[in-house]
Design a protein around this motif. Sequence first.
Motif, short mmCIF file in Angstrom:
data_model
loop_
_atom_site.label_atom_id
_atom_site.label_comp_id
_atom_site.label_asym_id
_atom_site.label_seq_id
_atom_site.Cartn_x
_atom_site.Cartn_y
_atom_site.Cartn_z
N ALA A 173 47.37 27.46 54.86
CA ALA A 173 48.47 28.50 54.48
C ALA A 173 48.33 28.40 52.83
N CYS A 226 52.58 34.23 51.70
CA CYS A 226 53.70 33.78 52.79
C CYS A 226 54.76 34.68 52.83
N SER A 234 52.78 24.52 50.64
CA SER A 234 52.02 24.19 51.38
C SER A 234 51.16 22.94 51.18
N PHE A 294 53.65 29.03 58.08
CA PHE A 294 52.96 30.04 57.40
C PHE A 294 53.11 31.51 58.20
#
Length: 79
Positions: free
Chosen positions: A27, A32, A59, A73
Amino acid sequence: MTLDKHGGFVLMSDIRSEKTDGHGTRAYCPRCIHFSITWDRQAPYGCRAYGVRTSQHPSRSVLAASGIPCQLFRDKRTG
């Protein structure tokens, strides 16, 4: 070993072999929908899904704490 989203077991080696985004994790937080920038200078990055603020991308904190890549994510570009 860990559980996948369907309740089946997945080996940690299988998780780590997934494609990465070039930052060492699956991710990439700025892409995101859960990613946020906070007011806190000590922890400028946040994740609304996990409810955390951190000095690095969330992340990476999730990976360091749990040993598995971020499971929440959601790419902004695809929804």
